[in-house]
Write an enzyme that holds these catalytic residues in place. Structure first.
Site, PDB file in Angstrom:
ATOM      1  N   GLU A   1      85.673   8.469  33.525  1.00 45.43           N
ATOM      2  CA  GLU A   1      85.684   9.851  34.027  1.00 45.43           C
ATOM      3  C   GLU A   1      84.389  10.120  34.773  1.00 45.43           C
ATOM      4  OE1 GLU A   1      86.029  12.537  30.557  1.00 45.43           O
ATOM      5  OE2 GLU A   1      86.679  10.759  29.497  1.00 45.43           O
TER       6      GLU A   1
ATOM      7  N   LYS B   1      80.891  11.914  35.196  1.00 44.90           N
ATOM      8  CA  LYS B   1      79.929  12.589  34.328  1.00 44.90           C
ATOM      9  C   LYS B   1      79.494  13.835  35.082  1.00 44.90           C
ATOM     10  CE  LYS B   1      75.824  11.909  31.506  1.00 44.90           C
ATOM     11  NZ  LYS B   1      75.114  13.140  31.853  1.00 44.90           N
TER      12      LYS B   1
ATOM     13  N   ASP C   1      77.552  17.073  36.031  1.00 47.69           N
ATOM     14  CA  ASP C   1      76.145  17.413  35.859  1.00 47.69           C
ATOM     15  C   ASP C   1      75.999  18.925  35.778  1.00 47.69           C
ATOM     16  OD1 ASP C   1      73.477  17.122  35.644  1.00 47.69           O
ATOM     17  OD2 ASP C   1      73.121  16.594  37.734  1.00 47.69           O
TER      18      ASP C   1
ATOM     19  N   TYR D   1      86.576  17.829  28.698  1.00 48.58           N
ATOM     20  CA  TYR D   1      86.815  16.397  28.596  1.00 48.58           C
ATOM     21  C   TYR D   1      86.973  15.904  27.164  1.00 48.58           C
ATOM     22  CZ  TYR D   1      81.782  17.068  28.236  1.00 48.58           C
ATOM     23  OH  TYR D   1      80.556  17.548  27.887  1.00 48.58           O
TER      24      TYR D   1
ATOM     25  N   LYS E   1      74.649   5.862  34.637  1.00 45.66           N
ATOM     26  CA  LYS E   1      73.918   6.879  35.406  1.00 45.66           C
ATOM     27  C   LYS E   1      73.656   6.400  36.822  1.00 45.66           C
ATOM     28  CE  LYS E   1      71.354  10.034  33.646  1.00 45.66           C
ATOM     29  NZ  LYS E   1      71.362  11.493  33.698  1.00 45.66           N
TER      30      LYS E   1
ATOM     31  N   CYS F   1      48.413  21.182  70.596  1.00 44.96           N
ATOM     32  CA  CYS F   1      49.575  20.301  70.501  1.00 44.96           C
ATOM     33  C   CYS F   1      49.119  18.889  70.121  1.00 44.96           C
ATOM     34  CB  CYS F   1      50.315  20.275  71.831  1.00 44.96           C
ATOM     35  SG  CYS F   1      51.598  19.014  71.878  1.00 44.96           S
TER      36      CYS F   1
ATOM     37  N   CYS G   1      49.857  16.435  73.384  1.00 43.05           N
ATOM     38  CA  CYS G   1      49.139  16.535  74.655  1.00 43.05           C
ATOM     39  C   CYS G   1      47.779  17.206  74.529  1.00 43.05           C
ATOM     40  CB  CYS G   1      49.992  17.260  75.685  1.00 43.05           C
ATOM     41  SG  CYS G   1      50.296  18.979  75.263  1.00 43.05           S
TER      42      CYS G   1
ATOM     43  N   CYS H   1      54.729  23.616  71.802  1.00 39.39           N
ATOM     44  CA  CYS H   1      53.741  23.159  72.763  1.00 39.39           C
ATOM     45  C   CYS H   1      53.818  24.112  73.959  1.00 39.39           C
ATOM     46  CB  CYS H   1      54.057  21.730  73.197  1.00 39.39           C
ATOM     47  SG  CYS H   1      53.100  21.193  74.622  1.00 39.39           S
TER      48      CYS H   1
ATOM     49  N   CYS I   1      53.963  17.371  78.523  1.00 40.20           N
ATOM     50  CA  CYS I   1      53.660  16.830  77.192  1.00 40.20           C
ATOM     51  C   CYS I   1      54.422  15.517  76.966  1.00 40.20           C
ATOM     52  CB  CYS I   1      54.061  17.865  76.145  1.00 40.20           C
ATOM     53  SG  CYS I   1      53.612  17.392  74.480  1.00 40.20           S
TER      54      CYS I   1
HETATM   55  P1  AMP Z   1      72.935  13.657  28.626  1.00 40.11           P
HETATM   56  O1  AMP Z   1      72.872  15.159  28.497  1.00 40.11           O
HETATM   57  O2  AMP Z   1      72.384  13.158  29.927  1.00 40.11           O
HETATM   58  O3  AMP Z   1      72.476  12.945  27.415  1.00 40.11           O
HETATM   59  O4  AMP Z   1      74.471  13.297  28.750  1.00 40.11           O
HETATM   60  C1  AMP Z   1      75.367  13.689  27.780  1.00 40.11           C
HETATM   61  C2  AMP Z   1      76.124  14.855  28.262  1.00 40.11           C
HETATM   62  O5  AMP Z   1      76.927  14.538  29.376  1.00 40.11           O
HETATM   63  C3  AMP Z   1      77.110  15.377  27.283  1.00 40.11           C
HETATM   64  O6  AMP Z   1      76.509  16.164  26.322  1.00 40.11           O
HETATM   65  C4  AMP Z   1      78.019  16.195  28.161  1.00 40.11           C
HETATM   66  O7  AMP Z   1      77.510  17.502  28.262  1.00 40.11           O
HETATM   67  C5  AMP Z   1      77.867  15.575  29.513  1.00 40.11           C
HETATM   68  N1  AMP Z   1      79.112  15.096  30.110  1.00 40.11           N
HETATM   69  C6  AMP Z   1      79.458  15.306  31.399  1.00 40.11           C
HETATM   70  N2  AMP Z   1      80.632  14.768  31.703  1.00 40.11           N
HETATM   71  C7  AMP Z   1      81.097  14.191  30.562  1.00 40.11           C
HETATM   72  C8  AMP Z   1      82.291  13.478  30.244  1.00 40.11           C
HETATM   73  N3  AMP Z   1      83.236  13.227  31.162  1.00 40.11           N
HETATM   74  N4  AMP Z   1      82.427  13.041  28.981  1.00 40.11           N
HETATM   75  C9  AMP Z   1      81.478  13.286  28.063  1.00 40.11           C
HETATM   76  N5  AMP Z   1      80.325  13.942  28.307  1.00 40.11           N
HETATM   77  C10 AMP Z   1      80.134  14.405  29.548  1.00 40.11           C
HETATM   78 ZN    ZN Z   2      52.269  19.156  74.002  1.00 40.14          ZN
END
Ligand code: AMP
Ligand code: ZN
Length: 651
Positions: free
Chosen positions: A105, A107, A109, A210, A298, A390, A393, A406, A412
């Protein structure tokens, strides 16, 4: 069924299709009418049900966050950063269980959130906190439309997901925001931790779920079943989900994510791999911090921190002085970054960037990295001063708005060199071999001073210069001569008029047909061209009403320039004669509708990307087809541009 139930069910169904499935089934107007009817009904009866969408508007400002003890602990994820490490991780599990099925899946952010449902209603939403106890953010999460208020499953359960702000939501927000947001992750986390749920509501967040962390009285056998359960109960899950027992296949799929992640509408900092069977998950269990059955691969950061060593001012072809930060080289998404743009002096002051500051650098697709802000100020850092002369020039500079220019661009060196380099570039006059370096040599050694000097250069002149053997001199002079015949649109673009890119040049030619037509157009006439604002129109008008510019153009003609004035069948702006492939999800319409519209406008549609395809429309979460189109070098447009071509605007 009573009217209130009916209203709530319909509204929630519409919202589910819109926010979770990306597949709207009702017009905004229709939704609004039912919504106002519900509000009125709630006011007269004084009853607000658990699943009422009116609970999502964001109520009173909270005094503080209460604590919530998770039913099942929330863990972090163990990480690996190379395919070697990942292979070892697979091998370890496979050595115990044999060929094992894994899930893959994104990850996400963002900020993790735990959703607790009781009797089918969202009862508490909380942050991860220390894993055991988190903060109660129910009021904030209620404003997130993709989180269902009620679900079909009636037992107690806890569901985990990630709160994110889509990139498109951030862009939209920033259009009107007093204080623009810089980063989607921080924007989402900040909105959830904000005590005023109305602020949260304004950020238009999403939650991708998830995991089911705790469930009463139901047996789920695998991660895949879990996902089905979540889908059936109306949660938003990611479209992307793979299962495989082939380590090589999974590694390739992860690389695929890495390649397309910039194009996704949300931030992903990696991929998560889990053993699919929950029986295996249970047996493997957890370490103090991490599950043993899952790992996060990562990706390298697209943002990094480094120190500003110096600032240099580059003179562009318009004469503008662009500040460029010289950085302590830092690795950013696999590439070493040593320079970043700084826009202008007022931006530098606003962000308080100094020489010696530790700053955040961010890279988006292909463009030169930018500095998003100061990470840490060094007390000894020195202020960046704007140049008074400038750097190319040595002449004076003039200020216009926040920018410096300039004062003698015609004399120039850097301005002349980059103007000619633009003139010679591929989409302009396409003079092969005439690089910026070569033009510098012409300037320094041949007394090359104005554009038309290009056509006065003879191969004998070049032969006296270092590095220009017979062939090279002849080739360059040949390529220069060949450029004397060009299409009008290419020539207009080559002139380097402010704000006039390739497309604008084509539009100008389409509208006025000939160079004389363009020259004699009024600013008002120019402004009527589609996508031309007042500013662009003025730039064009000013350019062609400037004696110097007209003289320079005449000089090119006297040296033999001939322009093909009438455009051959231009396909820009239409689908006629083009084969179009749609990929990913469009937020504004279903794929069937999009195909119909393309075909109505004379285009053809295809389901697979091949060399005979001319255009790919990439919606959200576009996958393989997009990758393939990139490989084949096919033109790719996003939904916004697609709608523009259809002449539809999203309000
Ligand atoms: P980290 O905070 O970098 O330690 O990563 C762990 C966190 O990734 C988990 O606590 C989730 O909040 C997040 N996360 C994001 N996507 C997923 C996913 N598909 N499955 C599980 N955790 C996920
Ligand atoms: Zn110039």
């Amino acid at each position: 069924m009573d009217r209130m139930t009916e209203l709530i069910e319909t509204l929630n169904k519409y919202a589910h299709h819109y926010y979770d499935l990306d597949d709207p089934i009702a017009a905004d107007k229709e939704y609004d009418a039912l919504y106002y009817e519900l509000i009125a009904l709630e006011q007269t009866t004084g009853e607000v049900r658990a699943d009422s969408p009116s609970r999502r508007v964001g109520g009173e400002v909270l005094k503080g966050f209460k604590k919530y003890t998770h039913k099942s602990r929330l863990y972090s994820l163990d990480k690996c950063q190379s395919y070697d490490e990942l292979e070892k991780w697979f091998a370890k599990i496979n050595s115990v269980y044999g060929q094992t099925e894994y899930t893959l899946e994104y990850k996400f952010d963002g900020l993790s959130v735990n959703l607790y449902y009781k009797d089918g209603s969202l009862t508490t939403a909380s942050t991860r906190g220390n894993g055991t106890v988190g903060e109660d953010v129910t009021a904030q999460i209620l404003t997130v439309k993709s989180v269902p208020l009620v679900i079909a499953f009636k037992g107690e359960c806890e569901v985990q997901g990630e709160v994110i702000m889509k990139k498109s939501a951030l862009r939209e927000y920033n259009k009107t925001a007093a204080e623009p947001l810089k980063n989607e992750r921080n924007a989402a986390a900040g909105a959830i931790r904000n005590l005023d749920p109305k602020v949260t509501a304004g950020r238009r967040l999403d939650v991708f779920v998830y995991n089911v962390g705790y469930i009463e009285g139901a047996t789920l056998k695998s991660q895949s079943e879990m996902r089905e359960f979540l889908k059936e109960n109306g949660f938003k899950v990611s479209d992307y989900f793979e299962t495989s027992c082939d380590a090589k296949y999974l590694a390739a799929a992860i690389e695929g994510i890495n390649e397309r992640r910039e194009g996704l509408d949300f931030l992903t900092d990696g991929a998560v791999i889990k053993a699919d069977l929950l029986s295996i998950q249970d047996e493997l269990g957890y370490t103090e911090k991490f599950p043993r059955f899952a790992v996060a691969y990562k990706f390298e950061a697209v943002e990094a921190a480094t120190v500003v060593k110096d600032v240099i001012w580059q003179v562009s072809r318009t004469g503008k002085l662009n500040p460029l930060a010289v950085l302590d080289p830092v690795d950013l998404g696999g590439a070493t970054v040593a320079r970043a743009t700084l826009s202008n002096i007022s931006e530098i002051r606003r962000k308080d960037i100094r020489i010696g500051s530790r700053v955040f650098v961010r890279r988006s697709n292909d463009v030169i990295p930018e500095i998003t802000g100061v990470a840490e100020q060094d007390p000894n850092a020195s202020e960046i001063t704007a140049p008074t002369t400038c750097p190319s020039c040595g002449g004076g500079v003039r200020a216009e708005n926040v920018f410096l220019y300039c004062a003698n661009p015609d004399k120039c060196r850097d301005v002349i060199v980059s103007k000619v380099a633009h003139y010679a570039s591929r989409d302009a006059m396409d003079i092969a071999g005439l690089s910026e370096k070569t033009i510098e040599v012409f300037y320094d050694k041949l007394d090359f001073r104005i554009l038309s000097d290009l056509y006065r250069i003879k191969s004998e002149d070049l032969l006296e210069l270092d590095g220009f053997q017979d062939k090279k001199a002849e080739n360059i002079v040949g390529a220069i001569r060949a450029s004397l015949t060009a299409k009008l649109a290419e020539f207009i673009y080559a002139l380097g008029i402010d704000n006039v890119g390739k497309k604008a040049a084509k539009e100008l030619v389409k509208a006025f047909k000939t160079l004389d037509g363009i020259k004699s157009a009024s600013a008002e006439e120019i402004e009527t061209i589609r996508d031309f604002g007042e500013i662009t129109a003025k730039c064009v008008y000013k350019y062609f009403n400037n004696e110097k510019n007209l003289k320079a153009i005449d000089e090119l003609f006297s040296l033999g320039l001939t322009l093909e004035e009438e455009e051959k069948t231009s396909v820009i702006g239409g689908f006629s004669g083009r084969t179009v492939v749609l990929t990913g999800t469009l937020s504004s319409m279903k794929r069937g509708k999009a195909k119909e519209l393309i075909e109505n406008m004379g285009g053809e549609t295809a389901d697979t990307v091949s060399a005979s395809v001319n255009l790919v429309v990439a919606g959200d979460s576009a996958g393989n087809k997009l990758d393939k189109a990139k490989k084949l070098g096919i033109e790719i447009i996003e939904e916004e541009e697609f709608l523009r071509m259809l002449d539809i605007s999203i309000s």
